[in-house]
Design a protein around this motif. Sequence first.
Motif, PDB file in Angstrom:
ATOM      1  N   GLU A  67      12.017  84.629  32.125  1.00 30.80           N
ATOM      2  CA  GLU A  67      12.244  85.656  33.129  1.00 30.80           C
ATOM      3  C   GLU A  67      10.975  85.866  33.946  1.00 30.80           C
ATOM      4  OE1 GLU A  67      13.613  89.307  31.558  1.00 30.80           O
ATOM      5  OE2 GLU A  67      15.634  88.560  31.093  1.00 30.80           O
ATOM      6  N   ARG A  68      11.166  86.137  35.212  1.00 29.62           N
ATOM      7  CA  ARG A  68      10.037  86.441  36.084  1.00 29.62           C
ATOM      8  C   ARG A  68       9.741  87.934  36.003  1.00 29.62           C
ATOM      9  NH1 ARG A  68       9.451  84.210  42.205  1.00 29.62           N
ATOM     10  NH2 ARG A  68       7.438  85.144  42.708  1.00 29.62           N
ATOM     11  N   THR A  69       8.478  88.293  35.734  1.00 25.93           N
ATOM     12  CA  THR A  69       8.070  89.687  35.636  1.00 25.93           C
ATOM     13  C   THR A  69       6.950  89.942  36.643  1.00 25.93           C
ATOM     14  OG1 THR A  69       6.307  89.346  33.999  1.00 25.93           O
ATOM     15  CG2 THR A  69       8.568  89.571  33.161  1.00 25.93           C
ATOM     16  N   ALA A  70       6.543  91.189  36.741  1.00 29.62           N
ATOM     17  CA  ALA A  70       5.457  91.539  37.663  1.00 29.62           C
ATOM     18  C   ALA A  70       4.158  90.847  37.269  1.00 29.62           C
ATOM     19  CB  ALA A  70       5.269  93.054  37.681  1.00 29.62           C
ATOM     20  N   GLU A  71       3.992  90.527  35.970  1.00 30.37           N
ATOM     21  CA  GLU A  71       2.780  89.866  35.492  1.00 30.37           C
ATOM     22  C   GLU A  71       2.898  88.351  35.501  1.00 30.37           C
ATOM     23  OE1 GLU A  71       4.332  92.343  33.636  1.00 30.37           O
ATOM     24  OE2 GLU A  71       3.041  93.827  34.611  1.00 30.37           O
ATOM     25  N   GLY A  72       4.087  87.832  35.854  1.00 33.04           N
ATOM     26  CA  GLY A  72       4.296  86.392  35.842  1.00 33.04           C
ATOM     27  C   GLY A  72       5.470  86.021  34.962  1.00 33.04           C
ATOM     28  N   TRP A  73       5.714  84.722  34.821  1.00 33.97           N
ATOM     29  CA  TRP A  73       6.838  84.251  34.018  1.00 33.97           C
ATOM     30  C   TRP A  73       6.550  84.428  32.531  1.00 33.97           C
ATOM     31  CZ3 TRP A  73      11.611  82.693  35.603  1.00 33.97           C
ATOM     32  CH2 TRP A  73      11.786  82.446  36.971  1.00 33.97           C
ATOM     33  N   ARG A  74       7.613  84.815  31.805  1.00 33.23           N
ATOM     34  CA  ARG A  74       7.510  84.970  30.355  1.00 33.23           C
ATOM     35  C   ARG A  74       8.721  84.348  29.670  1.00 33.23           C
ATOM     36  NH1 ARG A  74       3.646  87.964  28.284  1.00 33.23           N
ATOM     37  NH2 ARG A  74       4.751  88.068  26.295  1.00 33.23           N
ATOM     38  N   LEU A  75       8.487  83.825  28.477  1.00 28.97           N
ATOM     39  CA  LEU A  75       9.580  83.382  27.630  1.00 28.97           C
ATOM     40  C   LEU A  75      10.175  84.609  26.954  1.00 28.97           C
ATOM     41  CD1 LEU A  75       7.830  80.668  27.852  1.00 28.97           C
ATOM     42  CD2 LEU A  75       8.839  80.090  25.635  1.00 28.97           C
ATOM     43  N   THR A  76      11.494  84.686  26.921  1.00 30.49           N
ATOM     44  CA  THR A  76      12.169  85.755  26.188  1.00 30.49           C
ATOM     45  C   THR A  76      12.913  85.220  24.977  1.00 30.49           C
ATOM     46  OG1 THR A  76      14.125  85.566  27.621  1.00 30.49           O
ATOM     47  CG2 THR A  76      12.417  87.147  28.269  1.00 30.49           C
ATOM     48  N   SER A  77      13.104  83.906  24.914  1.00 32.52           N
ATOM     49  CA  SER A  77      13.771  83.257  23.790  1.00 32.52           C
ATOM     50  C   SER A  77      13.390  81.777  23.816  1.00 32.52           C
ATOM     51  CB  SER A  77      15.286  83.415  23.893  1.00 32.52           C
ATOM     52  OG  SER A  77      15.952  82.771  22.827  1.00 32.52           O
ATOM     53  N   PRO A  78      13.187  81.148  22.688  1.00 32.54           N
ATOM     54  CA  PRO A  78      13.372  81.614  21.305  1.00 32.54           C
ATOM     55  C   PRO A  78      12.262  82.527  20.793  1.00 32.54           C
ATOM     56  CG  PRO A  78      12.523  79.384  21.298  1.00 32.54           C
ATOM     57  CD  PRO A  78      12.778  79.731  22.738  1.00 32.54           C
ATOM     58  N   VAL A  79      11.175  82.707  21.590  1.00 31.12           N
ATOM     59  CA  VAL A  79      10.116  83.643  21.224  1.00 31.12           C
ATOM     60  C   VAL A  79       9.784  84.481  22.449  1.00 31.12           C
ATOM     61  CG1 VAL A  79       9.123  82.165  19.440  1.00 31.12           C
ATOM     62  CG2 VAL A  79       8.318  81.978  21.805  1.00 31.12           C
ATOM     63  N   GLU A  80       9.099  85.581  22.230  1.00 31.75           N
ATOM     64  CA  GLU A  80       8.579  86.407  23.310  1.00 31.75           C
ATOM     65  C   GLU A  80       7.125  86.002  23.521  1.00 31.75           C
ATOM     66  OE1 GLU A  80       7.910  89.214  26.222  1.00 31.75           O
ATOM     67  OE2 GLU A  80       9.844  88.713  25.315  1.00 31.75           O
ATOM     68  N   ALA A  81       6.834  85.399  24.670  1.00 29.14           N
ATOM     69  CA  ALA A  81       5.481  84.891  24.907  1.00 29.14           C
ATOM     70  C   ALA A  81       5.265  84.650  26.394  1.00 29.14           C
ATOM     71  CB  ALA A  81       5.234  83.595  24.130  1.00 29.14           C
ATOM     72  N   LYS A  82       4.002  84.549  26.780  1.00 34.03           N
ATOM     73  CA  LYS A  82       3.663  84.207  28.151  1.00 34.03           C
ATOM     74  C   LYS A  82       4.033  82.764  28.417  1.00 34.03           C
ATOM     75  CE  LYS A  82      -0.263  83.951  31.323  1.00 34.03           C
ATOM     76  NZ  LYS A  82      -1.738  84.104  31.464  1.00 34.03           N
ATOM     77  N   ALA A  83       4.546  82.488  29.621  1.00 38.17           N
ATOM     78  CA  ALA A  83       4.927  81.125  29.978  1.00 38.17           C
ATOM     79  C   ALA A  83       3.726  80.367  30.523  1.00 38.17           C
ATOM     80  CB  ALA A  83       6.043  81.140  31.017  1.00 38.17           C
ATOM     81  N   ASP A  84       3.795  79.051  30.404  1.00 33.65           N
ATOM     82  CA  ASP A  84       2.767  78.198  30.997  1.00 33.65           C
ATOM     83  C   ASP A  84       2.968  78.209  32.507  1.00 33.65           C
ATOM     84  OD1 ASP A  84       1.364  76.001  32.108  1.00 33.65           O
ATOM     85  OD2 ASP A  84       1.366  74.983  30.177  1.00 33.65           O
ATOM     86  N   PRO A  85       2.060  78.783  33.279  1.00 36.98           N
ATOM     87  CA  PRO A  85       2.289  78.917  34.721  1.00 36.98           C
ATOM     88  C   PRO A  85       2.417  77.579  35.433  1.00 36.98           C
ATOM     89  CG  PRO A  85       0.015  79.470  34.160  1.00 36.98           C
ATOM     90  CD  PRO A  85       0.762  79.334  32.875  1.00 36.98           C
TER      91      PRO A  85
END
Length: 491
Positions: A67-85
């Motif tokens: 998902e795209r957030t105000a802080e950047g892309w993040r993984l929501t599944s299978p884990v909650e984590a910052k995405a590799d930009p």
Amino acid sequence: MRTSAFVVLGLAALGPWACSRESEKPPAPPRLFATEAAEPVRGAPAPAAPVFTHLTVKARGATTELERTAEGWRLTSPVEAKADPYAVDAMVQQLTTAKFKATVTASPTDAELKKFGLTSPSFTVTARAYVPDANGGGAEDPSRQRTVTLSGGDENPFDGSVYVRRDGDAAVYAAEGVVRWSLDKGPFELRAKEFLGPLDAAVLQSIEVTAKDHAYLLTRDPDGKTWRMVKPEPTRANASRVTELLAAFAGQQALSFPEDTPAARKALGLDAPTVDARFVPSTGEPIRVRLAQVTREGAPVVHALREQGGRATLAEVDARALTTLDVGVPELKDRRVLNFPREAVRRLEFHPGGKAAPLVVARGASPEGGSDAWRIEGPDGGPARHFRVVKLLGSLESLKAAAFGEANVKRWERYGIGAASRSVVLRDAEGRELARLWLGNAVPEQDERLYARGSGPDLLEVSASAVAGLPTSAADLKDAPPGGPDGGAAP
């Protein structure tokens, strides 16, 4: 015969789709992710680029939600984590700009879908986006929402292209190989590898490390800029070195992300870690990082566990991470010899050593200059060259120890340091001593170094050339007399 041979070669170069039903080929769509029903008329304004908000990637045996957030892309599944930009940006770039290379077949049979690897696609990407209006809005406007699902099959060995299909479109297309490279990503590829950060020295209040060979506690000074070592010995800390260590540690890349369970932590040695570090920020929960090493198939393997509040991340890291923070007191100490507020200095006393009178330079009102003018006191006094005094202050402020000697020295005279030593004293407007530099004997077998004592309790070694420019007479701080050093007329 020659013509027939050329035809055969041409068909071979075209690959498996060369014998498809040519009459059924429609025009190739302009982009993988088409935001308009038809390609824009030539000369008309280009449609606004879509703004992607959600990605579902099924590849490498797993499904990744982003998902795209105000802080950047993040993984929501299978884990909650910052995405590799970089990985996500490459995916979005292809979805935004990539065009299909060709239409392989408009109405594929089941046999053709199997041949192209599309019966069981190697990757599937579902992308959601909106087409922004003239003001950049439209995220909540249903009429501006767009969704596409792309399925990728086998690679064409003749040119490296990949067979692709879109939901709601029966045709099979060919896309450039870079499309596969960008879209065929599993959770690990899409996840940020720098999982320890941020460890910003500017917001941390304390750092405590227990490692294999060293242990220390650092706290931030009240000024918010400098650091002080509390353990194993109280002294000023090297702020720039602390920043370097934190950057190197936070930059550790995860090699893999194993499943985090109590059993896994114990098996990986994290219950009795080799390195146990605790970082306390000015706001938010403290961060704890543990590192341990085990042997796997005869080779050492290092894992790191990062915990903050209720979140924990377990990762395999490079073995060098074990030694990044395992540094000793000499490396953490502030190498600045003198610690003083430069703006408060109003008087400098340069003692040549022995019983000789010091050369004194004071800042204040004088007949020759303004209130900030520097003036030499003494029988051979007069105005001092301002830039020369400023340069001396800068040299004293930036003077660094080349090495540390004995700590908590009891007999300074052994090193040629005492009341009769060559020295420099800095005082404020009330005459209070701000700092003092003593210079002693040459370091044995290190003739280019001198023993010194500064603002701290340690014996230091400084470069002889770094203090060679300290003045010894009033002439060193004055303009050269007209006509040359001897004051005579120029030839």
